[in-house]
Design a protein around this motif. Structure first.
Motif, PDB file in Angstrom:
ATOM      1  N   VAL A  89      38.966 -42.328   2.561  1.00  0.00           N
ATOM      2  CA  VAL A  89      39.801 -43.047   3.521  1.00  0.00           C
ATOM      3  C   VAL A  89      41.230 -42.586   3.291  1.00  0.00           C
ATOM      4  CG1 VAL A  89      40.534 -45.294   4.352  1.00  0.00           C
ATOM      5  CG2 VAL A  89      38.265 -45.044   3.332  1.00  0.00           C
ATOM      6  N   GLY A  90      41.714 -41.706   4.153  1.00  0.00           N
ATOM      7  CA  GLY A  90      43.042 -41.152   3.931  1.00  0.00           C
ATOM      8  C   GLY A  90      43.018 -40.405   2.609  1.00  0.00           C
ATOM      9  N   ASP A  91      43.945 -40.733   1.705  1.00  0.00           N
ATOM     10  CA  ASP A  91      43.910 -40.053   0.413  1.00  0.00           C
ATOM     11  C   ASP A  91      43.313 -40.956  -0.661  1.00  0.00           C
ATOM     12  OD1 ASP A  91      45.907 -41.820   0.307  1.00  0.00           O
ATOM     13  OD2 ASP A  91      47.469 -40.431  -0.350  1.00  0.00           O
ATOM     14  N   ALA A  92      42.514 -41.905  -0.203  1.00  0.00           N
ATOM     15  CA  ALA A  92      41.876 -42.826  -1.144  1.00  0.00           C
ATOM     16  C   ALA A  92      40.358 -42.797  -0.942  1.00  0.00           C
ATOM     17  CB  ALA A  92      42.410 -44.234  -0.926  1.00  0.00           C
ATOM     18  N   TRP A  93      39.666 -43.456  -1.847  1.00  0.00           N
ATOM     19  CA  TRP A  93      38.203 -43.461  -1.812  1.00  0.00           C
ATOM     20  C   TRP A  93      37.680 -44.877  -1.933  1.00  0.00           C
ATOM     21  CZ3 TRP A  93      35.263 -38.927  -1.356  1.00  0.00           C
ATOM     22  CH2 TRP A  93      36.007 -37.733  -1.395  1.00  0.00           C
ATOM     23  N   ALA A  94      36.519 -45.105  -1.321  1.00  0.00           N
ATOM     24  CA  ALA A  94      35.939 -46.444  -1.382  1.00  0.00           C
ATOM     25  C   ALA A  94      34.417 -46.348  -1.339  1.00  0.00           C
ATOM     26  CB  ALA A  94      36.438 -47.280  -0.206  1.00  0.00           C
ATOM     27  N   MET A  95      33.759 -47.374  -1.857  1.00  0.00           N
ATOM     28  CA  MET A  95      32.310 -47.486  -1.740  1.00  0.00           C
ATOM     29  C   MET A  95      32.051 -48.393  -0.531  1.00  0.00           C
ATOM     30  SD  MET A  95      31.248 -45.858  -4.590  1.00  0.00           S
ATOM     31  CE  MET A  95      29.549 -46.163  -4.216  1.00  0.00           C
ATOM     32  N   ARG A  96      31.153 -47.949   0.332  1.00  0.00           N
ATOM     33  CA  ARG A  96      30.829 -48.723   1.534  1.00  0.00           C
ATOM     34  C   ARG A  96      29.329 -48.659   1.767  1.00  0.00           C
ATOM     35  NH1 ARG A  96      35.059 -50.714   0.733  1.00  0.00           N
ATOM     36  NH2 ARG A  96      37.018 -50.355   1.820  1.00  0.00           N
ATOM     37  N   THR A  97      28.769 -49.730   2.303  1.00  0.00           N
ATOM     38  CA  THR A  97      27.336 -49.703   2.577  1.00  0.00           C
ATOM     39  C   THR A  97      27.060 -48.686   3.683  1.00  0.00           C
ATOM     40  OG1 THR A  97      27.490 -51.449   4.229  1.00  0.00           O
ATOM     41  CG2 THR A  97      27.062 -52.139   1.965  1.00  0.00           C
ATOM     42  N   ALA A  98      25.883 -48.109   3.657  1.00  0.00           N
ATOM     43  CA  ALA A  98      25.514 -47.120   4.671  1.00  0.00           C
ATOM     44  C   ALA A  98      25.437 -47.811   6.032  1.00  0.00           C
ATOM     45  CB  ALA A  98      24.173 -46.499   4.310  1.00  0.00           C
ATOM     46  N   PRO A  99      26.069 -47.208   7.048  1.00  0.00           N
ATOM     47  CA  PRO A  99      26.115 -47.865   8.366  1.00  0.00           C
ATOM     48  C   PRO A  99      24.728 -48.127   8.963  1.00  0.00           C
ATOM     49  CG  PRO A  99      27.660 -46.022   8.273  1.00  0.00           C
ATOM     50  CD  PRO A  99      26.825 -45.955   7.040  1.00  0.00           C
ATOM     51  N   ASP A 100      23.752 -47.296   8.619  1.00  0.00           N
ATOM     52  CA  ASP A 100      22.427 -47.500   9.222  1.00  0.00           C
ATOM     53  C   ASP A 100      21.745 -48.762   8.724  1.00  0.00           C
ATOM     54  OD1 ASP A 100      22.051 -46.119   6.648  1.00  0.00           O
ATOM     55  OD2 ASP A 100      19.930 -46.104   7.205  1.00  0.00           O
ATOM     56  N   LEU A 101      22.305 -49.370   7.701  1.00  0.00           N
ATOM     57  CA  LEU A 101      21.702 -50.599   7.170  1.00  0.00           C
ATOM     58  C   LEU A 101      22.407 -51.847   7.677  1.00  0.00           C
ATOM     59  CD1 LEU A 101      21.063 -49.447   3.489  1.00  0.00           C
ATOM     60  CD2 LEU A 101      19.454 -49.506   5.395  1.00  0.00           C
ATOM     61  N   SER A 102      23.275 -51.664   8.665  1.00  0.00           N
ATOM     62  CA  SER A 102      24.089 -52.796   9.112  1.00  0.00           C
ATOM     63  C   SER A 102      23.207 -53.963   9.578  1.00  0.00           C
ATOM     64  CB  SER A 102      25.048 -52.366  10.213  1.00  0.00           C
ATOM     65  OG  SER A 102      24.395 -52.351  11.450  1.00  0.00           O
ATOM     66  N   PHE A 103      22.002 -53.647  10.028  1.00  0.00           N
ATOM     67  CA  PHE A 103      21.136 -54.719  10.518  1.00  0.00           C
ATOM     68  C   PHE A 103      20.755 -55.723   9.431  1.00  0.00           C
ATOM     69  CE2 PHE A 103      18.290 -51.579   8.816  1.00  0.00           C
ATOM     70  CZ  PHE A 103      17.225 -52.292   8.289  1.00  0.00           C
ATOM     71  N   LEU A 104      20.919 -55.305   8.158  1.00  0.00           N
ATOM     72  CA  LEU A 104      20.553 -56.193   7.050  1.00  0.00           C
ATOM     73  C   LEU A 104      21.667 -57.165   6.691  1.00  0.00           C
ATOM     74  CD1 LEU A 104      19.155 -53.563   4.547  1.00  0.00           C
ATOM     75  CD2 LEU A 104      17.815 -55.329   5.684  1.00  0.00           C
ATOM     76  N   MET A 105      22.845 -56.850   7.181  1.00  0.00           N
ATOM     77  CA  MET A 105      24.020 -57.555   6.674  1.00  0.00           C
ATOM     78  C   MET A 105      24.257 -58.862   7.411  1.00  0.00           C
ATOM     79  SD  MET A 105      24.840 -55.668   4.309  1.00  0.00           S
ATOM     80  CE  MET A 105      24.144 -54.136   3.791  1.00  0.00           C
ATOM     81  N   GLN A 106      24.872 -59.743   6.703  1.00  0.00           N
ATOM     82  CA  GLN A 106      25.141 -61.039   7.298  1.00  0.00           C
ATOM     83  C   GLN A 106      26.481 -60.999   7.993  1.00  0.00           C
ATOM     84  OE1 GLN A 106      24.562 -63.330   3.743  1.00  0.00           O
ATOM     85  NE2 GLN A 106      22.691 -64.184   4.583  1.00  0.00           N
ATOM     86  N   LYS A 107      26.407 -60.784   9.300  1.00  0.00           N
ATOM     87  CA  LYS A 107      27.644 -60.611  10.054  1.00  0.00           C
ATOM     88  C   LYS A 107      28.348 -61.929  10.316  1.00  0.00           C
ATOM     89  CE  LYS A 107      25.569 -56.893  11.506  1.00  0.00           C
ATOM     90  NZ  LYS A 107      24.683 -56.138  12.296  1.00  0.00           N
TER      91      LYS A 107
END
Lengths: 268, 230, 230
Positions: free
Chosen positions: C82-100
């Motif tokens: 992300v820009g000049d930084a880094w982050a851990m993020r869940t894989a977008p294809d698993l969004s259906f599992l997440m509690q929105k």
């Protein structure tokens, strides 16, 4: 650019517009508040031409817009100033496009103005398209997620100590200077105890393979002021006698007041 | 792999499932990914039951957890059980990374610099000898501080009664002060000629009332506070 | 790895003297664990600079990140830039599992969305330029909302009369939309090659929409190129 039509074509289409446009304009007026300004209205009107934005007829569009404003006026709907400014400008543009160019006249030609308007519309449409694409992307908190239990970073203050060589030498000289001026202070500091002397001698006799003046065993710091010298000499002498008694050293003195010398007693 | 999940699928699926036959459970590798994502993003530890309820029908979170736990073994983040739920946690040995150090540099206390100077000039030297030179007792805190800074270390024991430990200065000390060896420290004569020794009291002053005495008082007060520090 | 560190004892590195090993960088495998732990612990992207400052002396977070990125490829959680930084993020294809439902997504107005897109694709951009593109004045509320969400921030002032402030998008913006940099905005290339990102000044007789239209003229293409140039 195809920004305007030939005059004869226009005459023809103007008739058509006035019919179809009335209905559209009315529909537009119903929710004029829902528009994001005159460019937005122009974009919406442009869509009725059912052509690519790059091929849009600006003259036709101007006609449509003017019809829209006329209609709004007849319905006594108050339009914001921006809409009226645009109407006036489009009327001017229309006349520029329709009349043969006047060589006396300054400024950009009708074609140039039309081209820029077409560019503005195309650009606004492009921005809307990419905005939609942007919003449709996988988004944080909707499609992908950050750590649910982030751990906070604790701030720890660490102190490091420092000193310069000058600090070190000044400290040492302060100590040594104080010793130099200790003579007059009658305190226990001027007394070198027998225990101390014994401790010191025991540590050193290992190295005393040769005859050595016992005064050389007086510790540093005790060899400057008389009281300390006296005390240290006495206790060192007493300690050496003690060691002779233990059979660990030998003592000798060549004559009265000559240096008393000490030597490690060789193991039998 | 998928055969396994087929087998275990029955027990986990029984409670919820009417659509059982419609959807095949995802391969166990996929299930592992799912458990990973859910545990990562959840604000609280998640139970196996809840995992199963959020994962596609027929999934076996318990099995996926076994695989996932293995995968994170020895990593910077571990899968841990919290009660009957599961969570991801930073590996305990890396907890120091969760701290942000701000470093503040301070001058060494006078007691410490004096003790250090004495050790440097007289090494190897016992505590008793340091005290002798300083004229006041040396607090544990002062010596500990110098040891911790790695400017001094223990030398050989003295061959005197009690075999007291000695202190010597370290390579770090020499590096810090830019010295090749402790012998390079200027001697008293040099210090004097460098004007570093002229803080002597005027000859006429009564020594007992002079600055030397003040010094001693100040120091003993310092010495005390040191003792109470640790 | 962890067995090894057991053997080599207190310090991080095996090897030579005690003093030296303090400053020896940990093995790259250990560094990878450290980066993993730090990124897992943070909900916000962490810059390489910050990683290095929190890791032991001599560490090379950039290199560790390369290894870590590979390790998390295809996992349920991914390492993203992300820009000049880094982050851990869940894989977008698993969004259906997440509690929105727990995530509150604020409704953005159409004006706000358009303004945001215009800033993202034209940054750095002045308010007058935004108004020129939208053909309508930009309300304070719209800009304030975007500023408050920390999706845009003030950029450098333009070197044009009145030195107007500019707006640019933030790291949060990139993070939210899963963009590595502003160069990865969808359709950016096409827009540019179609000339739709050119700063074409309006002919003098065009009506001024919004306020400070005067300084729209001076805008050269130079402004844009700053962020998008590779």
């Amino acid at each position: 650019m195809g920004a305007y039509m030939a005059e004869d074509e226009f005459e023809e289409s103007a008739e058509v517009i006035s019919v179809a446009e009335r209905l559209d304009a009315e529909a537009l007026i119903v929710d004029v508040d829902g528009f994001e300004g005159p460019l937005d209205v122009l974009l919406t009107l442009g869509r009725t031409q059912k052509v690519d934005l790059t091929k849009i007829s600006i003259l036709e569009l101007a006609q449509q817009y003017l019809a829209f404003v006329e209609r709004a006026k007849s319905l006594r709907i108050e339009l914001a100033a921006d809409y009226l400014v645009m109407a006036a400008w489009l009327a001017f543009l229309k006349s520029r496009l329709l009349l043969p160019p006047d060589p006396e006249e300054e400024g950009p030609s009708g074609e140039e103005l039309a081209a820029h308007l077409a560019f503005q519309l195309e650009r606004l449409q492009a921005m809307r398209d990419v905005a939609a694409r942007l919003m449709a992307r996988d988004r944080l908190g909707r499609d992908f997620f950050a750590r649910g239990i982030p751990e906070s970073v604790e701030r720890v203050k660490k102190v490091t100590y420092t000193a310069t060589l000058l600090d070190l030498m000044q400290a040492y000289s302060r100590l040594r200077t104080r010793d130099e001026f200790r003579p007059y202070v009658m305190d226990r500091d001027a007394v070198f105890t027998l225990e101390h002397a014994l401790e010191r001698l025991r540590g050193l006799i290992g190295f005393a393979g040769k005859w050595t003046d016992i005064s050389s065993y007086i510790p540093e710091g005790w060899d400057k002021d008389p009281a300390r010298i006296r005390s240290a000499t006495a206790s060192t002498f007493a300690a050496s006698l003690e060691l002779v008694k233990e059979g660990r050293v030998e003592l000798r003195q060549s004559e009265t007041f000559a240096p008393i010398e000490l030597r490690r007693k060789e193991e039998p | 792999m998928s055969e396994d999940s087929q087998q275990t699928g029955e027990e986990t699926g029984e409670g919820t499932g009417q659509e059982e036959s419609l959807f095949e459970a995802p391969p166990i590798g996929e299930q592992e990914r799912m458990v990973e994502a859910i545990l990562f993003a959840s604000a609280e530890p998640v139970s196996v039951k809840e995992l199963n309820s959020r994962m596609p029908h027929g999934s076996d979170a318990a099995e996926a957890l076994v695989h996932l736990k293995k995968r994170y073994e020895g990593r910077g983040v571990n899968l841990v059980k919290v009660g009957d739920a599961w969570a991801m946690r930073t590996a305990p040995d890396l907890s120091f990374l969760m701290q942000k150090e701000t470093v503040e540099t301070r001058k060494l206390s006078r007691a410490a610099i004096e003790t250090l100077a004495i050790i440097a000039y007289h090494q190897p030297i016992t505590r008793a000898e340091i005290e002798e030179i300083r004229g006041v007792s040396v607090s544990r805190g002062t010596v500990d501080q110098l040891l911790e800074m790695e400017w001094i270390r223990f030398g050989r024991r003295k061959m005197t009664p009690g075999r007291p430990v000695t202190f010597v200065v370290t390579q770090d000390f020499l590096d810090h002060f830019g010295l090749e060896s402790a012998r390079d420290l200027p001697g008293l004569k040099e210090l004097r000629s460098a004007g570093l020794l002229d803080n002597r009291p005027p000859p006429s002053a009564m020594p007992a009332l002079g600055e030397g005495d003040e010094d001693a008082e100040e120091e003993s007060a310092e010495g005390q506070s040191e003792l109470f520090e640790d």
